[in-house]
Each structure stands twice: as C-alpha cells, then as structure tokens.
Design an enzyme around this catalytic site. Structure first.
Site, PDB file in Angstrom:
ATOM      1  CG  ASP A  32       3.895 -26.959  58.635  1.00  0.00           C
ATOM      2  OD1 ASP A  32       3.496 -26.446  57.569  1.00  0.00           O
ATOM      3  OD2 ASP A  32       4.834 -27.775  58.675  1.00  0.00           O
ATOM      4  CG  ASN A  61       0.105 -13.701  54.887  1.00  0.00           C
ATOM      5  OD1 ASN A  61       0.250 -12.960  53.921  1.00  0.00           O
ATOM      6  ND2 ASN A  61       1.065 -13.911  55.773  1.00  0.00           N
ATOM      7  CB  SER A 116       0.854 -13.430  43.436  1.00  0.00           C
ATOM      8  OG  SER A 116       1.780 -12.741  42.606  1.00  0.00           O
ATOM      9  CE1 TYR A 133       4.317 -17.063  45.646  1.00  0.00           C
ATOM     10  CE2 TYR A 133       4.203 -15.717  43.660  1.00  0.00           C
ATOM     11  CZ  TYR A 133       3.987 -15.869  45.014  1.00  0.00           C
ATOM     12  OH  TYR A 133       3.441 -14.843  45.746  1.00  0.00           O
ATOM     13  CB  VAL A 157       4.979  -6.721  49.991  1.00  0.00           C
ATOM     14  CG1 VAL A 157       4.929  -6.111  51.383  1.00  0.00           C
ATOM     15  CG2 VAL A 157       3.570  -6.826  49.409  1.00  0.00           C
ATOM     16  NE  ARG A 158       9.673  -0.558  51.762  1.00  0.00           N
ATOM     17  CZ  ARG A 158       8.763   0.401  51.675  1.00  0.00           C
ATOM     18  NH1 ARG A 158       8.326   0.790  50.482  1.00  0.00           N
ATOM     19  NH2 ARG A 158       8.295   0.982  52.756  1.00  0.00           N
ATOM     20  CB  THR A 159       8.173  -9.082  52.801  1.00  0.00           C
ATOM     21  OG1 THR A 159       7.882  -9.712  51.541  1.00  0.00           O
ATOM     22  CG2 THR A 159       6.997  -8.220  53.216  1.00  0.00           C
TER      23      THR A 159
END
Length: 238
Positions: free
Chosen positions: A65, A92, A146, A161, A194-196
């Site tokens: 963590d 990441n 990002s 964010y 991203v497709r997440t």
C-alpha cells in the site's frame, strides 16, 4: 559500474495487479526482468500473477500500500533481503476519486487521499528504493502520470487528480536532477485514455498498448532521456 544483464535486473511495479499495471509487469517479465508485483491485496496480486501464464515464473507478488509508510518499509526490507538490489521502479499505483467535483467545492478529505497515493506514494517509493539503485550505479524510475496534469490542460473538474499529476510531473524533474549523476534516469509518462476501470472501461487504447511507453522508459539505455514527460515514446510539453 557496468550495467547488469537484463536477467539480473529487479523491477518493482506498484498497482501491478490489474489494468495498465499488470501489462507493465507482463512486458517487463517478457524482457527478462524479475518483477515484484506490488498489490494492496495479496489475493488480488496472486490472481493477477496466474493470468500471466509461463512468464509469471519471473514475477513475485508482494502486498504493498503506497500510502502506508510501514508497508513501503516492509517491501524494501524484503527486497534487500531477497535480492540486495533494485534496478527499476514503475510508480503506477493511483486513484481518481473526485468525480464531478470542482476546485471551489472540493472535499479536502478526497484531496488529501488523492495526494497521499498519487504523489506521496510515488515519492516514498523513490526515497526508499533509489539508494539501492545508487549502490548499483544503475536505475530507471518511471512515474505514470496523465496529460490532464499538463499546465496547458488544466481546467475545471477532477481537481485533486489533476493537481496530483501536475505535482508528480514536477517531482519527476526534481528527482531527475538529483539523481542525474548516479546512473539513474527518471521520467514520467502519459498512457492516454486506457480501457481500464479507472480509464472508463470501453474507451481508449488497450492496456497492452498503453504499457509500451512506460516499459520503454523502464528499459532505456544509459544515454536515454531523463527528466522528461512522454506519450507514445514522444516528448510532451509540461
């Protein structure tokens, strides 16, 4: 000191149990690195490792963590005891939990939680693992950032964010300068949409394609760039 062979290098990937993270783990292992897959949940990490097939033999799962200093200390002690080296760190792990908030109405508990993971978590890991890189005269640090953190892209929405990623980019430049003469290259990258689960599911590029740039940065030659921000292996303006 000469660069170690690929099969001797140890990489740590935070948030490595799903989405972009597991694809980074997969590609690094395919390139012959031994990869420590960091996951907040040990069971989720072990399930992810099973998805890697034969290449999973080069992957070990550790509970991590990044927002918990004790968890980071435990990981570093284990790495030192198991390998006595660390060559690659991919920061990441991240969260995006401020939804439709704007800066005027932001919940500061959400802001603090976001910064704790997205900024301070990466900072902790660099502080904790860069001494081993210094000792070996080799290191690659990749901060997954990002494009919404670029100054030219700042605007309303998801302020916590956005700010966390802007700060992470700034931290990248600072660490790149501090570690420039230690054989350690430090860069950040934007994987794009991203497709997440975090990225929106059905939109954007596949995690496998998005992993290309962070893996490229994690395996740069000694004359590679440092202190940069990249997407699709090309520099981005801050």
């Amino acid at each position: 000191m000469a660069e170690p062979g690929t099969d001797a290098r140890i990489a740590v990937v935070t948030g490595g149990n799903r989405g972009l993270g597991i694809e980074i783990v997969r590609k690094l292992a395919q390139r012959g690195l031994r990869v420590v897959l960091g996951s907040r949940s040990m069971s989720a990490g072990l399930e992810a490792r099973e998805q890697l097939g034969a290449v999973g033999e080069r992957v070990v799962v550790r509970e991590l963590d990044v927002a918990d200093e004790r968890s980071v200390v435990d990981l570093v002690r284990w790495i030192h005891g198991s390998y006595r080296r660390c060559d690659v760190l991919v920061n990441n792990a991240a969260i995006a939990v401020d939804g439709a908030q704007d800066a005027m109405t932001a919940d500061f508990d959400v802001v603090r939680r976001t910064m704790e993971v997205n900024l301070y978590g990466a900072w902790r890991l660099v502080q904790a693992l860069s001494p081993a890189m210094r000792a070996g005269g080799y290191g690659r640090i990749v901060n997954v950032s990002s494009g919404v953190g670029r100054f030219g892209s700042l605007g309303t929405g998801i302020p916590a964010y956005r700010l966390s990623k802007t700060a992470l980019n700034a931290l990248t430049v600072i660490f790149a300068d501090e570690l420039r003469y230690a054989g350690i290259l430090v860069n950040s990258c934007c994987p794009g949409r991203v497709r997440t689960e975090m990225g929106g599911g059905q939109y954007g590029v596949s995690p496998a394609d998005a992993a290309d740039t962070p893996v490229w940065l994690a395996t740069l030659p000694s004359d590679g760039p440092t202190g940069g921000f990249f997407r699709d292996r090309k520099p981005l303006e801050w």
